[in-house]
Design a protein around this motif. Structure first.
Motif, short mmCIF file in Angstrom:
data_model
loop_
_atom_site.label_atom_id
_atom_site.label_comp_id
_atom_site.label_asym_id
_atom_site.label_seq_id
_atom_site.Cartn_x
_atom_site.Cartn_y
_atom_site.Cartn_z
N UNK A 189 -40.25 -26.41 26.91
CA UNK A 189 -41.52 -25.81 27.31
C UNK A 189 -42.68 -26.53 26.62
N UNK A 190 -42.49 -26.87 25.34
CA UNK A 190 -43.53 -27.61 24.61
C UNK A 190 -43.74 -28.99 25.23
N UNK A 191 -42.62 -29.60 25.64
CA UNK A 191 -42.70 -30.93 26.25
C UNK A 191 -43.50 -30.88 27.54
N UNK A 216 -35.21 -35.23 19.05
CA UNK A 216 -34.72 -33.85 19.05
C UNK A 216 -33.85 -33.62 20.30
N UNK A 217 -34.37 -34.14 21.42
CA UNK A 217 -33.64 -33.96 22.67
C UNK A 217 -32.31 -34.70 22.64
N UNK A 218 -32.30 -35.87 22.01
CA UNK A 218 -31.03 -36.61 21.84
C UNK A 218 -30.02 -35.72 21.15
N UNK A 252 -30.58 -22.47 24.33
CA UNK A 252 -31.83 -21.70 24.30
C UNK A 252 -32.90 -22.48 23.53
N UNK A 253 -32.50 -23.12 22.43
CA UNK A 253 -33.46 -23.90 21.66
C UNK A 253 -34.05 -25.02 22.51
N UNK A 254 -33.19 -25.64 23.29
CA UNK A 254 -33.62 -26.74 24.16
C UNK A 254 -34.66 -26.25 25.17
N UNK A 255 -34.38 -25.09 25.71
CA UNK A 255 -35.27 -24.50 26.70
C UNK A 255 -36.66 -24.30 26.10
N UNK A 264 -16.55 -20.95 18.63
CA UNK A 264 -17.64 -21.64 17.93
C UNK A 264 -18.43 -22.49 18.92
N UNK A 265 -17.70 -23.15 19.82
CA UNK A 265 -18.36 -24.01 20.80
C UNK A 265 -19.31 -23.19 21.68
N UNK A 266 -18.87 -22.01 22.09
CA UNK A 266 -19.72 -21.15 22.92
C UNK A 266 -20.98 -20.75 22.14
N UNK A 267 -20.78 -20.32 20.89
CA UNK A 267 -21.91 -19.88 20.06
C UNK A 267 -22.93 -21.01 19.91
N UNK A 268 -22.43 -22.18 19.56
CA UNK A 268 -23.33 -23.32 19.34
C UNK A 268 -24.01 -23.70 20.66
N UNK A 269 -23.23 -23.75 21.73
CA UNK A 269 -23.78 -24.15 23.03
C UNK A 269 -24.91 -23.21 23.46
N UNK A 270 -24.68 -21.92 23.30
CA UNK A 270 -25.71 -20.94 23.68
C UNK A 270 -26.96 -21.10 22.83
N UNK A 271 -26.76 -21.22 21.52
CA UNK A 271 -27.90 -21.33 20.61
C UNK A 271 -28.71 -22.58 20.90
N UNK A 272 -28.00 -23.71 21.03
CA UNK A 272 -28.68 -24.98 21.25
C UNK A 272 -29.33 -25.00 22.63
#
Lengths: 538, 214
Positions: free
Chosen positions: B64-66, B21-23, B57-60, B47-55
């Motif tokens: 936390x689970x990790x 997932x992290x990859x 936050x998802x990564x963050x 589009x790049x900004x939208x995706x970057x922000x979404x991903x």
């Protein structure tokens, strides 16, 4: 592979599928709903159609012969008893800025531009064609310029009427009187054409001054102006330029931007109707990055991608070439869009269509050079310039039309010169004599003229706020967020993502990336050949 | 290859999912991040900004689970840095690997990482990634700085740090991916990270210091 693995993959696939469906459904639902700014604006403008208890065509006081404008005004004021007092205090009448004491700022004062330069205290009679009075300020208010729904040339009609009446041709005279009378009795609130007759023709012709106000707005399509488009909201000017006591809101030259960013929904007494008054400060869909821009970037900056989209507007006026004659006669040459590119009376012009604005920090006021101010002729003289800085919370990045040119100045006193122009008063357009025109003009202004004139590069700004395009024509993010030649390339006092960089870091970073790729490649090669050699030895 | 190979189960299911997932997240973040920076054009800035922000936050959230996982399972101990044998490992990748020598510190269930890996992964997981998340979230919340009393921050400097770390992560990625090919076959390590099972040489004893403390 074992069945457990298959089940895991199937579960995972199902989860991914469900998640995608949810996201897509959510996005579609979002797409179909109106942005909050549109909803708020719809509410704010969803008024009852204007209605009135009076029909001016039935008024006895208007059912008579009018031999002069003053007679009409008298008839109007016989019912509208306070109108003249109110109107005399407005800038439309005084042509002087209401924000300063004295007569320094305003068309009737010492304000200048780099079009016709000055109205010479209203002595330059051609300019008075646009004053809301009969014969300038001399014979009372012409209520009909703004309030008659019929567009007639009042001055010419009355002259003709007088002429034919004196000639004894009563039939033609009666015909003209019918035209006049019909216009007098067809009364309403100002329409786009009433305002446009002056504001679309400022500077001596159609589309000359403002890049965002020209005759294409009399019956515009929605693509030209979402608010005024006759196939859309069909706003008249007064829909936003609201009025109290004949004072019309929305003039933006001297007053700073509204600091309290209120919408009409919060308070219907906001002093100035701005975009935010109806659309709010967060008009875009929740979470849209554009909502984060509204504190520093004016709505107009993105929503007016270019101005002069229907008619070309004048961008350059070089007075220094004026006065050339052919066989002793003035002439003009026309260029693209059938617009004049040279006129003996005015000099060289350049016109442009679909112009990308220039952007400045702007707090809603301008600094202007008047005929009394000293200038520095060694550089471009900004006869008007937006006030505002990045540090000022009330300044936003705002789009402007910048009209440039060469304009006369006094080489000894280092001040701008105001020449008398109108033919009627033996100005430049009749005499083609610069010295004489400067002498007459400066004398009227009661300012000194040394006798030595030159032409200096000038710039003059107009805030761009009309011709708001439909949302799908909005300025895209990467027109500013781009490494080179972006729209905001000149505003360098802040870091903008996608535009700015520390070149050392980029160069160094990519060098290291290449070095790493090279390193692992060599290492891999080494392993490969070492392996081959080893196998041979074995 | 010398010695006998045996299969050991080395990466748990969560660990593997988290890794891949992290990859995915880091790859998307690098691509969109460099596009936002203006390095190239692919999705378009917006589009790049939208995706970057979404991903981002998802990564963050996933991170936390990790963090929870690594502390509750005690796996964090696998990241304790050591200098023991570090020179041997370095010497192996510099010379021994060309001569077909065995790895001085082979993988074991209780000692997944060699000393070089411990140091690198600790640096990446404890320094680079959190720093990137912190600068990222600050960058993302630019409009709230005044509200949060963070006005002293400079977007320009923050962006430079964020980009510098992005370069560091990209460098790590290049070398990390290359290193996965240094197993007994080119895809041995990759396969291990997919199935959890990896073939290692039999017989080696995991030394006491290497073991994850129970």
């Amino acid at each position: 592979m074992n069945p457990l693995l298959y089940r895991q993959i199937a579960t995972l696939a199902a989860a991914v599928f469900l998640l995608s469906v949810a996201i897509v459904t959510g996005a579609l639902a979002e797409e179909n709903s109106l942005a909050p700014g549109r909803q708020m604006a719809d509410q704010a403008t969803k008024g009852v159609p204007h209605w009135s208890t009076s029909d001016h065509s039935k008024f006895a006081v208007l059912d008579k012969e009018f031999a002069s404008g003053a007679e009409i005004t008298k008839a109007c004021l016989s019912c509208h008893t306070e109108a003249a007092d109110q109107f005399h205090q407005t800038i439309h009448w005084t042509w002087l800025s209401p924000y300063d004491d004295g007569d320094l700022y305003g068309k009737a004062g010492y304000s200048l531009n780099n079009f016709c330069v000055s109205a010479n205290k209203m002595e330059d009679t051609s300019c008075n064609n646009c004053h809301v009075g009969w014969n300038g300020k001399k014979e009372g208010i012409n209520c009909l310029l703004c309030h008659s729904r019929q567009d007639i040339k009042w001055k010419a009609e009355f002259e003709d009427y007088k002429f034919f009446k004196e000639m004894g041709d009563m039939e033609i005279a009666a015909d003209i009187q019918r035209t006049i009378n019909s216009a007098v009795r067809d009364i309403g609130l100002p329409g786009r054409k009433n305002c446009g007759n002056c504001h679309f023709y400022g500077g001596g012709g159609e589309a000359v001054k403002h890049g965002d106000l020209d005759a294409s707005l009399i019956n515009p399509q929605k693509t030209l102006d979402v608010h005024m488009g006759i196939d859309g909201e069909d706003f008249t000017c007064t829909r936003c330029h609201t009025t109290s006591f004949h004072r019309i809101a929305g003039r933006v030259y001297s007053t700073p931007a509204v600091t309290h960013r209120k919408s009409l929904v919060e308070s219907d007494l906001v002093p100035k109707i701005m975009c935010e008054s109806c659309h709010t400060a967060t008009p875009h869909k929740s979470g849209h990055k554009a909502n984060d821009h509204t504190d520093r970037v004016a709505c107009q900056s993105c929503h007016i991608p270019t101005f002069a989209r229907a008619h070309a507007t004048k961008m350059w006026w070089d007075w220094s070439t004026a006065g050339k004659l052919k066989d002793g006669n003035p002439y003009q040459e026309k260029g693209e869009w059938d617009r004049p590119v040279y006129k003996s009376i005015k000099g060289d012009f350049r016109w442009e269509k679909n112009v990308v604005p220039e952007y400045f920090w702007y707090n809603g006021s301008l600094t202007t050079v008047t005929a009394k101010d000293a200038i520095d002729p060694t550089g471009e003289v900004w006869i008007s310039k937006p006030n505002g800085t990045r540090e000022d919370d009330n300044s936003r990045i705002f789009p402007f039309k910048v009209h440039r040119g060469k304009t006369p100045y006094d080489k000894v006193h280092n001040t701008m010169l105001t020449m008398l122009e109108s033919e009627e008063v033996n100005g430049f357009w009749k005499t083609f004599d610069w010295q004489d025109s400067f002498k007459k003009g400066m004398e009227i202004m009661d300012l000194p003229y040394s006798g030595e004139y030159g032409f200096v590069d000038t710039a003059y700004v107009y805030p761009t706020t009309h011709m708001v395009a439909p949302k799908d024509h909005v300025v895209a993010c990467n027109e500013c967020h781009v490494t080179t030649d972006g729209r905001l390339a000149s505003l360098t006092e802040f870091y903008m993502p996608g535009r700015d960089r520390l070149h050392l870091l980029d160069t160094g970073g990519w060098f290291l990336v290449l070095a790493a790729l090279g390193g692992v490649f060599l290492h891999a090669l080494g392993r490969f050949f070492a392996g081959v050699t080893r196998r041979k030895e074995n | 290859m010398t010695g006998h190979m045996k299969k050991i189960y080395i990466y748990t299911r969560y660990e593997r999912s988290w890794h891949w997932l992290q990859v995915l997240l880091i790859a998307i973040l690098l691509v969109t991040g460099f596009e936002v920076h203006g390095s190239f054009h692919l999705l378009g800035f917006e589009q790049a900004v939208t995706v970057h922000n979404f991903v981002g936050i998802s990564w963050l959230i996933a991170f936390a689970f990790f963090v929870f996982w690594i502390f509750t399972t005690g796996e964090w101990k696998q990241y304790i840095p050591t200098t023991k044998k570090i020179l041997a490992v370095a010497r192996y990748y510099g010379f021994g690997i060309f001569k077909g020598e065995p790895h001085p510190v082979p993988k074991r269930k209780n000692a997944k990482h060699n000393p070089l890996q411990r140091l690198t992964y600790l640096g990446v997981a404890a320094l680079l990634l959190p720093a990137q998340m912190l600068t990222g979230i600050l960058y993302w919340s630019y409009n709230s700085w005044t509200e949060w009393g963070l006005d002293f921050l400079s977007l320009g400097i923050l962006a430079i740090i964020h980009l510098a770390i992005a370069f560091a992560i990209l460098l790590f990625l290049i070398i990390h991916i290359y290193m996965t090919t240094t197993g007994h076959t080119v895809f041995a390590h990759t396969k291990g990270m997919i199935t959890g099972w990896e073939e290692v040489e039999e017989g080696d004893i995991v030394e006491e210091w290497e073991q994850k403390a129970k």
